[in-house]
Motif scaffolding. Sequence first.
Motif, PDB file in Angstrom:
ATOM      1  N   THR A 130      46.422  -6.505   8.764  1.00 58.37           N
ATOM      2  CA  THR A 130      47.729  -6.001   9.167  1.00 58.37           C
ATOM      3  C   THR A 130      47.938  -4.535   8.824  1.00 58.37           C
ATOM      4  OG1 THR A 130      48.694  -6.780   7.094  1.00 58.37           O
ATOM      5  CG2 THR A 130      48.821  -8.268   8.986  1.00 58.37           C
TER       6      THR A 130
ATOM      7  N   CYS B 187      42.556  -1.394  13.400  1.00 57.74           N
ATOM      8  CA  CYS B 187      42.992  -2.673  13.974  1.00 57.74           C
ATOM      9  C   CYS B 187      44.284  -2.472  14.777  1.00 57.74           C
ATOM     10  CB  CYS B 187      43.195  -3.720  12.876  1.00 57.74           C
ATOM     11  SG  CYS B 187      41.655  -4.366  12.176  1.00 57.74           S
ATOM     12  N   LYS B 188      45.149  -1.593  14.293  1.00 61.19           N
ATOM     13  CA  LYS B 188      46.389  -1.304  15.019  1.00 61.19           C
ATOM     14  C   LYS B 188      46.101  -0.559  16.318  1.00 61.19           C
ATOM     15  CE  LYS B 188      49.395  -1.423  11.009  1.00 61.19           C
ATOM     16  NZ  LYS B 188      50.312  -0.688  10.132  1.00 61.19           N
TER      17      LYS B 188
ATOM     18  N   VAL C 187      43.292  -0.999  18.062  1.00 58.97           N
ATOM     19  CA  VAL C 187      42.748  -2.066  18.916  1.00 58.97           C
ATOM     20  C   VAL C 187      43.890  -2.883  19.517  1.00 58.97           C
ATOM     21  CG1 VAL C 187      41.451  -4.240  18.908  1.00 58.97           C
ATOM     22  CG2 VAL C 187      40.512  -2.225  17.752  1.00 58.97           C
ATOM     23  N   ALA C 188      44.903  -3.180  18.709  1.00 61.42           N
ATOM     24  CA  ALA C 188      46.048  -3.974  19.167  1.00 61.42           C
ATOM     25  C   ALA C 188      47.012  -3.161  20.032  1.00 61.42           C
ATOM     26  CB  ALA C 188      46.787  -4.553  17.962  1.00 61.42           C
ATOM     27  N   LYS C 189      46.721  -1.857  20.225  1.00 65.60           N
ATOM     28  CA  LYS C 189      47.556  -0.940  21.019  1.00 65.60           C
ATOM     29  C   LYS C 189      48.929  -0.729  20.389  1.00 65.60           C
ATOM     30  CE  LYS C 189      44.490  -0.755  24.515  1.00 65.60           C
ATOM     31  NZ  LYS C 189      43.290  -1.413  24.207  1.00 65.60           N
ATOM     32  N   GLU C 190      48.996  -0.911  19.054  1.00 64.13           N
ATOM     33  CA  GLU C 190      50.228  -0.638  18.321  1.00 64.13           C
ATOM     34  C   GLU C 190      50.348   0.841  17.977  1.00 64.13           C
ATOM     35  OE1 GLU C 190      50.205  -3.180  14.888  1.00 64.13           O
ATOM     36  OE2 GLU C 190      50.029  -5.000  16.096  1.00 64.13           O
TER      37      GLU C 190
ATOM     38  N   GLU D  11      35.964   1.166  26.686  1.00 63.50           N
ATOM     39  CA  GLU D  11      36.347  -0.118  26.093  1.00 63.50           C
ATOM     40  C   GLU D  11      35.504  -1.221  26.711  1.00 63.50           C
ATOM     41  OE1 GLU D  11      40.369  -2.709  25.066  1.00 63.50           O
ATOM     42  OE2 GLU D  11      40.546  -0.914  26.317  1.00 63.50           O
TER      43      GLU D  11
ATOM     44  N   LYS E 127      35.993  -4.196  17.856  1.00 62.31           N
ATOM     45  CA  LYS E 127      37.373  -4.684  17.845  1.00 62.31           C
ATOM     46  C   LYS E 127      37.600  -5.641  16.686  1.00 62.31           C
ATOM     47  CE  LYS E 127      38.396  -4.020  22.718  1.00 62.31           C
ATOM     48  NZ  LYS E 127      38.742  -4.678  23.994  1.00 62.31           N
ATOM     49  N   GLN E 128      36.567  -6.340  16.305  1.00 57.23           N
ATOM     50  CA  GLN E 128      36.635  -7.249  15.162  1.00 57.23           C
ATOM     51  C   GLN E 128      36.538  -6.420  13.887  1.00 57.23           C
ATOM     52  OE1 GLN E 128      33.132  -9.742  14.553  1.00 57.23           O
ATOM     53  NE2 GLN E 128      34.492 -11.507  14.421  1.00 57.23           N
ATOM     54  N   HIS E 129      37.359  -6.734  12.901  1.00 55.73           N
ATOM     55  CA  HIS E 129      37.375  -5.947  11.668  1.00 55.73           C
ATOM     56  C   HIS E 129      36.187  -6.273  10.771  1.00 55.73           C
ATOM     57  CE1 HIS E 129      39.256  -3.595   8.451  1.00 55.73           C
ATOM     58  NE2 HIS E 129      38.667  -4.470   7.664  1.00 55.73           N
TER      59      HIS E 129
ATOM     60  N   HIS F 240      37.412   0.361   8.254  1.00 57.77           N
ATOM     61  CA  HIS F 240      37.080  -0.439   9.426  1.00 57.77           C
ATOM     62  C   HIS F 240      35.877   0.299   9.977  1.00 57.77           C
ATOM     63  CE1 HIS F 240      38.508  -2.759  13.188  1.00 57.77           C
ATOM     64  NE2 HIS F 240      37.371  -2.165  13.546  1.00 57.77           N
TER      65      HIS F 240
END
Length: 114
Positions: free
Chosen positions: A2, A7-8, A10-13, A21, A44-46, A98
């Motif tokens: 989180t 990771c953020k 990747v999540a497009k946050e 991609e 994409k996987q942490h 990461h």
Amino acid sequence: MTDCLFCKIVAKEIPADIVHETDRTLAFRDINPQAPTHVLVIPKQHHANAFELAQADDGLADDLLKAAHAVAVQDGVAETGYRVVLNTGPGAGQTVFHVHAHLLGGRPLLWPPG
């Protein structure tokens, strides 16, 4: 994770200048480029570092390198040469935990750097 910056992304946050991609990888321009082509290629996987990525033993490291080469071709540096750098641990300069490959090209990359 989180609280992981990548990771953020990747999540497009968090926005990033995404240049490539696949189902398992993401590549985006470094915000502090050290060469004309400086792209970060991540799974994409942490996984925290290169060792953890290698331990995953599922072909993800292969996919990471294939994605780096695809970006090198796309950016026009594959023919002249490029460098792929994986920093593992704080002593090596890793600041985001990461795993990420720095794809560098577009200028002479003499060794040792600096």
